[in-house]
Design an enzyme around this catalytic site. Structure first.
Site, PDB file in Angstrom:
ATOM      1  CG  ASP A  39      51.471  26.194  56.312  1.00 16.56           C
ATOM      2  OD1 ASP A  39      50.761  25.123  56.272  1.00 16.56           O
ATOM      3  OD2 ASP A  39      50.893  27.235  56.119  1.00 16.56           O
TER       4      ASP A  39
ATOM      5  CG  ASP B  27      47.921  23.019  52.570  1.00 12.66           C
ATOM      6  OD1 ASP B  27      47.691  24.231  52.743  1.00 12.66           O
ATOM      7  OD2 ASP B  27      48.206  22.633  51.705  1.00 12.66           O
TER       8      ASP B  27
ATOM      9  CD  GLU C 228      43.550  25.032  54.054  1.00  6.53           C
ATOM     10  OE1 GLU C 228      43.297  25.851  53.380  1.00  6.53           O
ATOM     11  OE2 GLU C 228      43.941  24.191  53.769  1.00  6.53           O
TER      12      GLU C 228
ATOM     13  CG  HIS D 173      47.876  32.192  52.295  1.00 11.72           C
ATOM     14  ND1 HIS D 173      47.413  31.546  53.411  1.00 11.72           N
ATOM     15  CD2 HIS D 173      47.929  31.305  51.686  1.00 11.72           C
ATOM     16  CE1 HIS D 173      47.142  30.260  53.559  1.00 11.72           C
ATOM     17  NE2 HIS D 173      47.741  29.716  52.077  1.00 11.72           N
ATOM     18  CG  ASP D 174      44.353  29.975  50.663  1.00 10.61           C
ATOM     19  OD1 ASP D 174      45.536  30.157  49.790  1.00 10.61           O
ATOM     20  OD2 ASP D 174      44.415  29.015  51.139  1.00 10.61           O
TER      21      ASP D 174
HETATM   22  O1  ISL Z   1      39.220  23.193  48.919  1.00 15.04           O
HETATM   23  C1  ISL Z   1      39.095  24.284  48.512  1.00 15.04           C
HETATM   24  C2  ISL Z   1      37.820  24.693  48.049  1.00 15.04           C
HETATM   25  O2  ISL Z   1      36.932  23.942  48.542  1.00 15.04           O
HETATM   26  C3  ISL Z   1      40.454  25.565  48.337  1.00 15.04           C
HETATM   27  O3  ISL Z   1      39.976  26.588  48.281  1.00 15.04           O
HETATM   28  C4  ISL Z   1      41.080  25.105  49.721  1.00 15.04           C
HETATM   29  O4  ISL Z   1      40.625  25.476  50.718  1.00 15.04           O
HETATM   30  C5  ISL Z   1      42.416  25.761  49.401  1.00 15.04           C
HETATM   31  O5  ISL Z   1      42.966  26.061  48.290  1.00 15.04           O
HETATM   32  C6  ISL Z   1      43.424  25.125  50.182  1.00 15.04           C
HETATM   33  O6  ISL Z   1      44.442  26.041  50.624  1.00 15.04           O
HETATM   34  C7  ISL Z   1      45.742  25.510  50.954  1.00 15.04           C
HETATM   35  O7  ISL Z   1      46.213  24.669  50.164  1.00 15.04           O
HETATM   36  C8  ISL Z   1      46.605  25.073  48.718  1.00 15.04           C
HETATM   37  C9  ISL Z   1      47.380  26.125  48.869  1.00 15.04           C
HETATM   38  O8  ISL Z   1      47.437  26.640  47.564  1.00 15.04           O
HETATM   39  C10 ISL Z   1      46.724  27.283  49.778  1.00 15.04           C
HETATM   40  O9  ISL Z   1      47.482  28.484  49.744  1.00 15.04           O
HETATM   41  C11 ISL Z   1      46.534  26.445  51.013  1.00 15.04           C
HETATM   42  O10 ISL Z   1      46.120  27.404  52.219  1.00 15.04           O
HETATM   43  C12 ISL Z   1      47.442  23.732  48.392  1.00 15.04           C
HETATM   44  O11 ISL Z   1      48.375  23.464  49.324  1.00 15.04           O
END
Ligand code: ISL
Ligand code: CA
Length: 623
Positions: A179, A280, A338, A409-410
């Site tokens: 990641d 990320d 992402e 995981h989100d």
């Molecule tokens: O951008 C969002 C909503 O439009 C958030 O939901 C976003 O998609 C998400 O939180 C991003 O995720 C990633 O980065 C975060 C981390 O907490 C997540 O676990 C990761 O997957 C910050 O690094």
């Protein structure tokens, strides 16, 4: 150059204009015909502005035009042949190390735990692993807040453990990607600490610092994890920007030194032998210079103020291309970005092969149905997933390649979202798997998918550890009772996919002994066996990877599609709903049934009728 004098039709024909108008239509539950209709299409943007004046103010149109005019490129036409690549043929498996497998009984998953399970993963048939962050971190956001990019977090193990994991993964013919979290670092990273303490530090320019008084943050941007996106450092009288938690400080990519650090670090890991990176929130790295105020209407619509100034920033393509050329390309390494919030055409612009930016992205528009957000307690209608996949696969082009996933995981588990009735859970698990392994695009499993895991029945906010949910709960308490606030958290919390995998709940197992009854689930071994079968099928049939995709039937709750190569034609017949439906008819003699979800569940099959959530795979040899 588009202006308020431009016609809606012209705006809709640009990639960014198309994506944004399409999203608005979808959210308003309006048909695309609204815009393709010649009368509406010839209206000027300023007329639309007058009509939508109450809903979308001038700030919206300013931001919209800025975005439209900053994108100078068009997606490649994508009509050529599909190039072959290992990552298009791969079956990925996401590991969230903290909750995967705990080898030493301290309650936290670790690298040795992953090593212990490599045979399990190889046996499942997956061919590539993605590890969520394992770097040194204060773990404010479970490792997405990195303190040292070159060190392994103590609770996960050592660099020797990592090297062994990489070697043993490769020895089993699997690949491993890491990641890459470089939109921000931890506030405990040496760069940030140094920058904060020393005004002459070269690291000041690594972040977004601004002098100012305590009561007025530099702008109105809000954080994804509640509250302002700015944190104030009293002693230094400085503000610093954090789109995520107060311990995740945004890096300033405009600074060439930051880009050089990131490139060097990526090369360091690639030199070690890792096969690529999941990147990320990579579409957030370029911020509009000057960090202008966010439009409040957009903020209310999207839930976050300021987002229009960084979700598809002016230098995004440039930064991605630079990183590709200086790190990924020389190593022939794989990248998946992402990219929350960017639409299909923007995705085509970052993943178009000829553009040399990213190989693939995770887009999230399929995870909630229109009009819903993750915190809503509602039933997900799978026909939306069908229509989303069909639209993308029809327009994405042969120069771009999709990822196919339901979980990470989100997010809470998709099975629970589709239908909370546990009686249907195994059927839904298998239906989702059938589509995931037969649609065109690379499947990404999230740990536990293959066990048929569901959401957890958390009973109190004390069981929630996640920084996002804890912040949101506090925010909700301003307007809701604790019970109501907790119900919202329960629907959307990321915790559901962060509970230690239920390998074996026994009282002797120190890691799981402390788990209360309601946080235990039994892996569904039947589902695991089906996953193995379907993964094997996917890997043995080229038509399922590279074959054409064609939809036959999408009436009501049906999804019937074909994947075709020169030699074979597969027909996949799915019932996406809770009511029984008609099975797709075909000349029985030509087609052979290769998979039936009911048979896999030891239930009788009725040729003419598809049971709730039933899926069948047929094949016909063409030669
Ligand atoms: O951008 C969002 C909503 O439009 C958030 O939901 C976003 O998609 C998400 O939180 C991003 O995720 C990633 O980065 C975060 C981390 O907490 C997540 O676990 C990761 O997957 C910050 O690094
Ligand atoms: Ca451990």
């Amino acid at each position: 150059m588009l202006t308020m004098e431009s016609k809606i039709r012209e705006v809709y024909s640009t990639p960014v204009g198309h994506d944004i108008l399409y999203k608005i239509l979808l959210q308003l539950n309006l048909s695309e015909k609204m815009i393709t209709n010649p009368v509406i299409g010839s209206l000027k943007l300023k007329t639309l502005a007058a009509l939508t004046g109450k809903m979308l103010g001038p700030g919206f149109y300013d931001a919209f035009l800025t975005l439209l005019n900053s994108e100078k490129n068009l997606p490649g036409d994508g009509s050529g042949p599909i190039s072959h690549a290992w990552w298009k043929e791969a079956v990925f498996y996401q590991i969230y190390p903290r909750s995967f497998y705990d080898s030493n009984g301290d309650g936290i998953g670790d690298l040795r735990g992953i090593i212990d399970k490599l045979d399990y993963l190889a046996d499942l048939g997956v061919t590539a692993l993605w590890l969520s962050p394992i770097y040194d971190s204060p773990q404010d956001d479970n490792g997405y807040d990195i303190r040292d990019y070159h060190k392994i977090a103590e609770e996960f193990g050592t660099m020797e453990d990592f090297d062994e994991l990489l070697e043993k993964t490769h020895a089993r013919g699997m690949r491993l990607i890491m990641d890459l979290v470089v939109n921000h670092t931890s506030d405990e990273h040496a760069w940030f600490q140094n920058a904060l303490k020393d005004e002459n530090s070269p690291y000041r320019g690594y972040y977004f610092f601004q002098q100012g008084d305590k009561d007025t943050p530099p702008n109105n941007w809000t954080s994804f994890f509640s509250g302002s996106a700015w944190n104030y450092y009293e002693e230094e009288k400085l503000w610093a920007l954090h789109l995520f938690s107060k311990k995740q400080m945004d890096l300033n990519w405009e600074n060439p030194a930051v880009r050089k650090e990131v490139t060097d670090m990526v090369n360091w890991w690639l030199d070690k032998g890792v096969d690529g990176f999941r990147m990320d929130v990579i579409n957030y790295i370029s911020k509009q210079p000057g960090l202008p105020m966010g439009d409040e209407t957009i903020g209310n619509m999207m839930g976050y103020t300021g987002i229009e100034h960084y979700f598809y920033g002016p230098r995004l393509h440039e930064y991605l291309h630079e990183l590709h050329e200086n790190a990924f390309a020389p190593h022939n390494a794989f990248s998946v970005g992402e990219t929350p919030g960017i639409g299909m055409n923007m995705c085509r612009l970052v993943t178009g092969e000829e553009r040399k930016e990213l190989d693939m992205v995770f887009s999230f528009d399929h995870l909630e149905t229109p009009g819903h957000v993750r915190w809503d307690d509602y039933q997900y209608d799978l026909t939306y997933f069908r229509d989303y996949m069909t639209r993308w696969l029809t327009h994405y082009g042969n120069n771009c390649w999709m990822s196919v996933f339901y979980n990470n995981h989100d997010n809470p588990r998709m099975i629970s979202k589709v239908n909370p009735d546990p009686r249907y859970a195994p059927d839904i698990a298998i239906l989702l798997a059938v589509m995931q392994f037969t649609l065109k695009g690379t499947p990404f499993l999230f740990q536990g998918d293959e066990m048929g895991l569901l959401n957890y029945a958390f009973s109190s906010i004390d069981e929630i550890t996640d920084v996002e949910a804890k912040g949101y709960y506090r925010e909700l308490l301003a307007t809701k009772t604790p019970e109501e606030a907790f119900a919202t958290i329960l629907a959307g919390t990321r915790e559901h996919t962060r509970v230690l995998l239920p390998w074996n709940f026994t009282s002797e197992n120190t890691a799981t002994a402390g788990y209360p009854e309601h946080l235990r689930q039994t892996p569904n071994r039947n589902v695991t066996e089906v996953y193995k079968k379907l993964i094997a099928l996917r890997k043995s049939e080229k038509a399922l990877t590279y074959g054409d995709f064609k939809v036959f039937a999408t009436d009501k709750q049906h999804f019937t599609y074909a994947r075709t190569s020169e030699e074979k034609e597969f027909i996949i017949d799915c019932n996406l709903g809770e009511r029984p439906g008609k099975a797709y008819r075909m000349a029985i003699t030509d087609y052979q049934l290769v998979f039936a979800s009911l048979t896999a569940l030891n239930k009788p099959v009725n040729n003419a009728v598809l049971a709730p959530y039933e899926a069948r795979i047929w094949v016909r040899k063409k030669l």
